[in-house]
Motif scaffolding. Sequence first.
Motif, PDB file in Angstrom:
ATOM      1  N   MET A   1       0.839  -1.182   0.000  1.00  0.00           N
ATOM      2  CA  MET A   1       0.000   0.000   0.000  1.00  0.00           C
ATOM      3  C   MET A   1       0.887   1.251   0.000  1.00  0.00           C
ATOM      4  N   LYS A   2       0.575   2.171  -0.903  1.00  0.00           N
ATOM      5  CA  LYS A   2       1.329   3.424  -0.969  1.00  0.00           C
ATOM      6  C   LYS A   2       0.906   4.352   0.167  1.00  0.00           C
ATOM      7  N   HIS A   3       1.872   5.136   0.643  1.00  0.00           N
ATOM      8  CA  HIS A   3       1.631   6.068   1.757  1.00  0.00           C
ATOM      9  C   HIS A   3       1.893   7.479   1.255  1.00  0.00           C
ATOM     10  N   ILE A   4       0.861   8.310   1.325  1.00  0.00           N
ATOM     11  CA  ILE A   4       0.983   9.690   0.861  1.00  0.00           C
ATOM     12  C   ILE A   4       0.797  10.642   2.041  1.00  0.00           C
ATOM     13  N   LEU A   5       1.575  11.707   2.028  1.00  0.00           N
ATOM     14  CA  LEU A   5       1.485  12.759   3.039  1.00  0.00           C
ATOM     15  C   LEU A   5       0.853  13.980   2.382  1.00  0.00           C
ATOM     16  N   ILE A   6      -0.225  14.472   2.980  1.00  0.00           N
ATOM     17  CA  ILE A   6      -0.918  15.654   2.469  1.00  0.00           C
ATOM     18  C   ILE A   6      -0.647  16.803   3.432  1.00  0.00           C
ATOM     19  N   VAL A   7      -0.073  17.889   2.888  1.00  0.00           N
ATOM     20  CA  VAL A   7       0.305  19.049   3.706  1.00  0.00           C
ATOM     21  C   VAL A   7      -0.456  20.273   3.201  1.00  0.00           C
ATOM     22  N   ASP A   8      -1.402  20.742   3.999  1.00  0.00           N
ATOM     23  CA  ASP A   8      -2.194  21.918   3.640  1.00  0.00           C
ATOM     24  C   ASP A   8      -2.720  22.522   4.935  1.00  0.00           C
ATOM     25  N   ASP A   9      -2.722  23.844   5.035  1.00  0.00           N
ATOM     26  CA  ASP A   9      -3.204  24.473   6.261  1.00  0.00           C
ATOM     27  C   ASP A   9      -4.730  24.498   6.326  1.00  0.00           C
ATOM     28  N   GLN A  10      -5.410  24.177   5.242  1.00  0.00           N
ATOM     29  CA  GLN A  10      -6.876  24.163   5.224  1.00  0.00           C
ATOM     30  C   GLN A  10      -7.396  22.755   5.522  1.00  0.00           C
ATOM     31  N   LEU A  11      -8.089  22.626   6.622  1.00  0.00           N
ATOM     32  CA  LEU A  11      -8.611  21.330   7.053  1.00  0.00           C
ATOM     33  C   LEU A  11      -9.494  20.696   5.978  1.00  0.00           C
ATOM     34  N   GLY A  12     -10.335  21.485   5.331  1.00  0.00           N
ATOM     35  CA  GLY A  12     -11.244  20.951   4.317  1.00  0.00           C
ATOM     36  C   GLY A  12     -10.501  20.287   3.165  1.00  0.00           C
ATOM     37  N   ILE A  13      -9.422  20.900   2.720  1.00  0.00           N
ATOM     38  CA  ILE A  13      -8.607  20.323   1.631  1.00  0.00           C
ATOM     39  C   ILE A  13      -7.976  19.016   2.104  1.00  0.00           C
ATOM     40  N   ARG A  14      -7.410  19.024   3.311  1.00  0.00           N
ATOM     41  CA  ARG A  14      -6.785  17.804   3.841  1.00  0.00           C
ATOM     42  C   ARG A  14      -7.795  16.657   3.915  1.00  0.00           C
ATOM     43  N   MET A  15      -8.979  16.947   4.431  1.00  0.00           N
ATOM     44  CA  MET A  15      -9.983  15.894   4.601  1.00  0.00           C
ATOM     45  C   MET A  15     -10.490  15.385   3.250  1.00  0.00           C
ATOM     46  N   LEU A  16     -10.704  16.284   2.302  1.00  0.00           N
ATOM     47  CA  LEU A  16     -11.158  15.884   0.970  1.00  0.00           C
ATOM     48  C   LEU A  16     -10.131  14.975   0.304  1.00  0.00           C
ATOM     49  N   LEU A  17      -8.876  15.384   0.334  1.00  0.00           N
ATOM     50  CA  LEU A  17      -7.824  14.578  -0.290  1.00  0.00           C
ATOM     51  C   LEU A  17      -7.659  13.240   0.435  1.00  0.00           C
ATOM     52  N   LYS A  18      -7.765  13.259   1.752  1.00  0.00           N
ATOM     53  CA  LYS A  18      -7.664  11.997   2.509  1.00  0.00           C
ATOM     54  C   LYS A  18      -8.752  11.030   2.063  1.00  0.00           C
ATOM     55  N   GLU A  19      -9.970  11.519   1.936  1.00  0.00           N
ATOM     56  CA  GLU A  19     -11.094  10.687   1.530  1.00  0.00           C
ATOM     57  C   GLU A  19     -10.852  10.088   0.136  1.00  0.00           C
ATOM     58  N   VAL A  20     -10.432  10.919  -0.797  1.00  0.00           N
ATOM     59  CA  VAL A  20     -10.217  10.466  -2.174  1.00  0.00           C
ATOM     60  C   VAL A  20      -9.110   9.413  -2.239  1.00  0.00           C
TER      61      VAL A  20
END
Length: 118
Positions: A1-20
């Motif tokens: 399984m690939k592991h990606i780190l999402i770095v953004d100060d906006q919670l909404g962007i982080r959560m959206l990308l996490k879900e996708v």
Amino acid sequence: MKHILIVDDQLGIRMLLKEVFSQVQYEVSLAANGFEALEIASAQEIDGVLLDMKIPGMDGIQILKKLKDKWPNLPVMMMTAYGELNLIQEAMDLGASLYFTKPFDIFEVRDAVTNLLK
């Protein structure tokens, strides 16, 4: 399984990308700033980073430099608002693999990241 780190100060962007990315079987870590991002990258094996350009404190360019200093082969994909093309060029010169302009098509981001990390 690939592991990606999402770095953004906006919670909404982080959560959206996490879900996708979770839906396509990625392990996802989230960071709201550069300090958290570097801490996570040091503690875990990361396959790729989605990094926002405009983050209070340590900005995306500074974070990119620190990531590339420690992990030169780590794919880092930048996210930026339209109109920051000079910053995009700087990021690409520093080793960023891709960039996405906000607002972006979430499925294009998912597909581009998946192709890059194959």
